[in-house]
Scaffold this motif. Structure first.
Motif, short mmCIF file in Angstrom:
data_model
loop_
_atom_site.label_atom_id
_atom_site.label_comp_id
_atom_site.label_asym_id
_atom_site.label_seq_id
_atom_site.Cartn_x
_atom_site.Cartn_y
_atom_site.Cartn_z
N ILE A 133 -19.23 25.22 -24.29
CA ILE A 133 -18.56 25.73 -25.48
C ILE A 133 -17.60 26.87 -25.12
O ILE A 133 -16.49 26.95 -25.65
CB ILE A 133 -19.60 26.21 -26.51
CG1 ILE A 133 -20.46 25.04 -26.98
CG2 ILE A 133 -18.91 26.85 -27.71
CD1 ILE A 133 -21.57 25.45 -27.94
N ALA A 134 -18.04 27.75 -24.22
CA ALA A 134 -17.20 28.88 -23.82
C ALA A 134 -15.90 28.42 -23.17
O ALA A 134 -14.82 28.95 -23.46
CB ALA A 134 -17.98 29.80 -22.88
N VAL A 135 -16.00 27.44 -22.30
CA VAL A 135 -14.79 26.91 -21.66
C VAL A 135 -13.89 26.23 -22.67
O VAL A 135 -12.66 26.37 -22.63
CB VAL A 135 -15.19 25.94 -20.52
CG1 VAL A 135 -13.95 25.22 -19.98
CG2 VAL A 135 -15.89 26.70 -19.40
N LEU A 136 -14.50 25.51 -23.62
CA LEU A 136 -13.71 24.77 -24.60
C LEU A 136 -12.94 25.70 -25.52
O LEU A 136 -11.76 25.48 -25.79
CB LEU A 136 -14.63 23.85 -25.41
CG LEU A 136 -13.95 22.99 -26.48
CD1 LEU A 136 -12.99 22.01 -25.84
CD2 LEU A 136 -14.99 22.25 -27.31
N VAL A 137 -13.59 26.75 -26.00
CA VAL A 137 -12.95 27.61 -27.00
C VAL A 137 -12.13 28.74 -26.37
O VAL A 137 -11.39 29.43 -27.08
CB VAL A 137 -14.00 28.22 -27.95
CG1 VAL A 137 -14.76 27.12 -28.66
CG2 VAL A 137 -14.95 29.15 -27.20
N SER A 138 -12.26 28.96 -25.07
CA SER A 138 -11.49 30.03 -24.43
C SER A 138 -10.43 29.49 -23.48
O SER A 138 -9.29 29.98 -23.47
CB SER A 138 -12.43 30.98 -23.67
OG SER A 138 -13.13 30.28 -22.66
N PHE A 139 -10.77 28.50 -22.67
CA PHE A 139 -9.83 27.99 -21.68
C PHE A 139 -8.65 27.26 -22.32
O PHE A 139 -7.48 27.59 -22.07
CB PHE A 139 -10.56 27.06 -20.71
CG PHE A 139 -9.65 26.31 -19.78
CD1 PHE A 139 -9.08 26.95 -18.69
CD2 PHE A 139 -9.35 24.98 -20.00
CE1 PHE A 139 -8.22 26.27 -17.84
CE2 PHE A 139 -8.50 24.29 -19.15
CZ PHE A 139 -7.94 24.93 -18.07
N LEU A 140 -8.95 26.28 -23.16
CA LEU A 140 -7.88 25.46 -23.71
C LEU A 140 -6.94 26.23 -24.63
O LEU A 140 -5.71 26.15 -24.46
CB LEU A 140 -8.49 24.25 -24.45
CG LEU A 140 -9.19 23.22 -23.55
CD1 LEU A 140 -9.76 22.09 -24.40
CD2 LEU A 140 -8.22 22.66 -22.52
N PRO A 141 -7.44 27.01 -25.62
CA PRO A 141 -6.48 27.76 -26.45
C PRO A 141 -5.65 28.77 -25.67
O PRO A 141 -4.45 28.92 -25.90
CB PRO A 141 -7.39 28.45 -27.47
CG PRO A 141 -8.62 27.63 -27.51
CD PRO A 141 -8.81 27.15 -26.12
N THR A 142 -6.29 29.47 -24.72
CA THR A 142 -5.55 30.47 -23.95
C THR A 142 -4.49 29.82 -23.08
O THR A 142 -3.39 30.37 -22.91
CB THR A 142 -6.53 31.29 -23.09
OG1 THR A 142 -7.51 31.89 -23.93
CG2 THR A 142 -5.80 32.38 -22.33
N MET A 143 -4.80 28.67 -22.55
CA MET A 143 -3.85 28.01 -21.65
C MET A 143 -2.76 27.26 -22.41
O MET A 143 -1.58 27.30 -22.02
CB MET A 143 -4.62 27.02 -20.74
CG MET A 143 -3.75 26.30 -19.72
SD MET A 143 -3.06 27.40 -18.48
CE MET A 143 -4.55 27.87 -17.60
N MET A 144 -3.12 26.60 -23.50
CA MET A 144 -2.18 25.68 -24.14
C MET A 144 -1.51 26.24 -25.38
O MET A 144 -0.39 25.83 -25.71
CB MET A 144 -2.93 24.39 -24.53
CG MET A 144 -3.71 23.75 -23.39
SD MET A 144 -2.65 23.16 -22.05
CE MET A 144 -1.81 21.82 -22.86
N LEU A 145 -2.16 27.16 -26.10
CA LEU A 145 -1.67 27.57 -27.42
C LEU A 145 -1.25 29.03 -27.49
O LEU A 145 -1.08 29.56 -28.59
CB LEU A 145 -2.74 27.31 -28.48
CG LEU A 145 -3.22 25.86 -28.62
CD1 LEU A 145 -4.32 25.76 -29.65
CD2 LEU A 145 -2.06 24.95 -28.98
N SER A 146 -1.10 29.69 -26.36
CA SER A 146 -0.77 31.11 -26.36
C SER A 146 0.68 31.39 -26.02
O SER A 146 1.10 32.55 -26.06
CB SER A 146 -1.68 31.86 -25.38
OG SER A 146 -1.45 31.40 -24.05
N GLY A 147 1.44 30.38 -25.65
CA GLY A 147 2.79 30.59 -25.17
C GLY A 147 2.84 30.84 -23.68
O GLY A 147 3.91 31.13 -23.13
N PHE A 148 1.71 30.74 -23.01
CA PHE A 148 1.64 30.96 -21.56
C PHE A 148 2.32 29.84 -20.80
O PHE A 148 3.16 30.07 -19.92
CB PHE A 148 0.17 31.10 -21.16
CG PHE A 148 -0.07 31.11 -19.67
CD1 PHE A 148 0.83 31.69 -18.80
CD2 PHE A 148 -1.21 30.53 -19.14
CE1 PHE A 148 0.60 31.69 -17.43
CE2 PHE A 148 -1.44 30.53 -17.79
CZ PHE A 148 -0.54 31.11 -16.93
#
Length: 215
Positions: A133-148
């Motif tokens: 759950i931690a990887v799912l809710v932290s890794f994907l949004p931070t990598m894909m939806l942050s403008g990074f």
């Protein structure tokens, strides 16, 4: 012609990719380390059965949350500062802004990440589930939806609406303003307010869920 038009990139005229990527990497590393470490630490006590002993102790849910989050907050903050210093040494990342503003921004961002980790720990019953759950809710949004990786302006409108609940979106804007632009608080105060509201909401929600389990 008497007038020639030339396009210039402000704050990164050499178009060095490191100056664009490093703020996103700092956001990614800080989020992953804070969320995963906090969520696993609480769930580990559930698996070992020590949570029942903690509940019997004269200790409230608020004191327990402070005791659990403070060490990981210090570790995550130290890790993030180390990444900034290493980026300056290895990749020539400038530091045109204020270090106190940088620490304030990092603190608000990591507080929200720790609150998210505590929230996950109240849901998961095993370390494996907590890690997923931690990887799912932290890794994907931070990598894909942050403008990074992908510019938010190029995303479809429904996806752009989702990015408003991703704290890394605000953190990257504030971090670039401090590090690259040397801007003051007046330039990114809205991002700090968003990070503060997110941190307060996640910590309050995790505290309420933990208080229900504590009773």
């Amino acid at each position: 012609p008497l007038i020639s038009v030339e396009s210039r990139v402000w704050y990164n005229p050499e178009l060095r990719s490191a100056l664009f990527l490093i703020p996103g990497l700092i956001a990614y590393i800080g989020m992953i380390s804070a969320v995963v470490s906090t969520s696993l630490s609480v769930v580990r006590e559930k698996e070992r059965g020590t949570m029942e002993q903690v509940r019997m102790a004269p200790l409230g849910a608020g004191a327990y949350i402070i005791g659990k989050t403070l060490p990981y907050f210090v570790i995550s903050l130290g890790t993030s500062v180390f990444v900034v210093v290493a980026s300056r040494v290895l990749f020539g990342l400038p530091m045109n802004g204020s270090w106190p503003l940088l620490l304030l921004t990092l603190s608000l961002y990591l507080a929200g990440a720790l609150g998210l980790g505590l929230m996950i720990s109240t849901i998961a019953e095993s370390q494996q589930v907590a890690f997923q759950i931690a990887v799912l809710v932290s890794f994907l949004p931070t990598m894909m939806l942050s403008g990074f990786v992908f510019p938010i302006a190029s995303m479809p409108p429904p996806i752009q609406a989702i990015t408003y609940v991703v704290p890394a979106r605000y953190f990257i804007v504030a971090l670039r303003a401090i590090v690259l632009k040397g801007a003051g608080l007046s330039a990114f105060w809205a991002q700090l307010v968003a990070l503060g509201l997110y941190a307060a909401f996640m910590l309050m929600l995790a505290s309420k869920r933990l208080s229900r389990q504590w009773a």
